[in-house]
Each structure stands twice: as C-alpha cells, then as structure tokens.
Design a protein around this motif. Structure first.
Motif, short mmCIF file in Angstrom:
data_model
loop_
_atom_site.label_atom_id
_atom_site.label_comp_id
_atom_site.label_asym_id
_atom_site.label_seq_id
_atom_site.Cartn_x
_atom_site.Cartn_y
_atom_site.Cartn_z
N GLU A 42 -52.89 -50.98 15.31
CA GLU A 42 -52.20 -49.84 14.70
C GLU A 42 -51.68 -48.86 15.76
OE1 GLU A 42 -55.79 -46.78 13.50
OE2 GLU A 42 -55.47 -48.53 12.24
N VAL A 43 -52.39 -48.74 16.86
CA VAL A 43 -51.94 -47.87 17.96
C VAL A 43 -50.72 -48.49 18.62
CG1 VAL A 43 -52.58 -46.80 20.15
CG2 VAL A 43 -54.27 -46.97 18.32
N LEU A 44 -50.75 -49.80 18.83
CA LEU A 44 -49.60 -50.48 19.42
C LEU A 44 -48.38 -50.36 18.51
CD1 LEU A 44 -48.38 -52.17 21.66
CD2 LEU A 44 -49.32 -54.20 20.52
N GLU A 45 -48.60 -50.49 17.22
CA GLU A 45 -47.51 -50.32 16.24
C GLU A 45 -46.89 -48.93 16.37
OE1 GLU A 45 -44.80 -51.13 13.44
OE2 GLU A 45 -46.34 -52.62 13.85
N LEU A 48 -44.82 -48.70 19.74
CA LEU A 48 -43.56 -49.46 19.72
C LEU A 48 -42.59 -48.94 18.67
CD1 LEU A 48 -44.88 -53.07 20.33
CD2 LEU A 48 -43.90 -51.45 21.97
N THR A 49 -43.09 -48.28 17.65
CA THR A 49 -42.20 -47.65 16.66
C THR A 49 -41.57 -46.40 17.25
OG1 THR A 49 -43.46 -48.56 14.81
CG2 THR A 49 -42.11 -46.62 14.35
N GLN A 53 -37.63 -48.75 22.95
CA GLN A 53 -37.00 -49.13 24.21
C GLN A 53 -37.95 -49.90 25.13
OE1 GLN A 53 -37.48 -46.04 22.98
NE2 GLN A 53 -35.73 -44.72 23.33
N ILE A 54 -39.24 -49.93 24.80
CA ILE A 54 -40.20 -50.65 25.61
C ILE A 54 -39.83 -52.13 25.60
CG2 ILE A 54 -42.62 -51.37 25.79
CD1 ILE A 54 -43.38 -48.58 24.68
N GLU A 55 -39.69 -52.69 26.78
CA GLU A 55 -39.21 -54.07 26.91
C GLU A 55 -40.34 -55.09 27.07
OE1 GLU A 55 -35.44 -54.08 29.52
OE2 GLU A 55 -36.67 -52.36 30.15
N HIS A 83 -41.84 -56.41 17.20
CA HIS A 83 -41.02 -55.41 17.88
C HIS A 83 -40.23 -55.95 19.06
CE1 HIS A 83 -42.24 -51.68 15.86
NE2 HIS A 83 -43.37 -52.33 15.63
N GLY A 84 -40.47 -57.17 19.46
CA GLY A 84 -39.80 -57.63 20.67
C GLY A 84 -39.24 -59.02 20.57
#
Length: 95
Positions: A42-45, A48-49, A53-55, A83-84
């Motif tokens: 949930e923290v990663l979500e 990235l939300t 722009q994080i590649e 997300h990627g």
C-alpha cells in the motif's frame, strides 16, 4: 532514492527530494528516476500514484516469500507491474 518506506517517503516529500530529482531529470543532469523500496504494498502504491514519473523500482524479491502476508513480495511486484513497464522498469533484488 534508496530505502523508501512510509517514514522515509514522508521525510523525502517534506524536504522536496522527489521534486528536486524531477528537476534534475528535466535539466538532463540525471537520466533515470528510481527508488529502492522496503515496505508494504500500500505504501508503494501511494508512492507510485503520487510520483508516476518514477521509472525504476527495486524491490526485495524472493520467490519463497511471494505469498507471505508479512513480506508482501507478490503484492509489491504486482503494484510495480500495474504502474510500470513489466519488461524493464522493475528490477529484482534477491535476498
């Protein structure tokens, strides 16, 4: 940016580190914007939300922990895929 967790993310946001990284990328001073991540899915979500722009996201990945609810390996991997680019924007760090 290394070792992103809920606490580190809050600190990095407060001091504007993500914005500085994005500015440096725009100026051509850095080529890629990535993080290493060590927390719950949930923290990663959230990260990235807020910063699409994080590649690159480097996660701790171990097939034995894929379904472990305490580690959330599989969930974090699926957030990265959501997300990627599943063909290159997720790098695995085996523990």
């Amino acid at each position: 940016m290394h070792s992103q967790t809920a606490d580190n993310f809050a600190y990095f946001k407060k001091c504007g580190a993500y914005e500085v990284a994005l500015e440096l990328k725009e100026e051509g001073k850095i080529r890629h914007f990535g993080i290493s991540f060590h927390d719950r899915a949930e923290v990663l979500e959230q990260i990235l939300t807020e910063y699409p722009q994080i590649e690159v996201v480097q996660i701790q990945f171990n097939y034995l922990d894929y379904d472990d609810p305490a580690v959330e390996n599989g969930k974090c991997y699926e957030v990265c895929r959501k997300h990627g680019n599943p063909n290159g924007s997720v790098r695995n760090e085996q523990s």
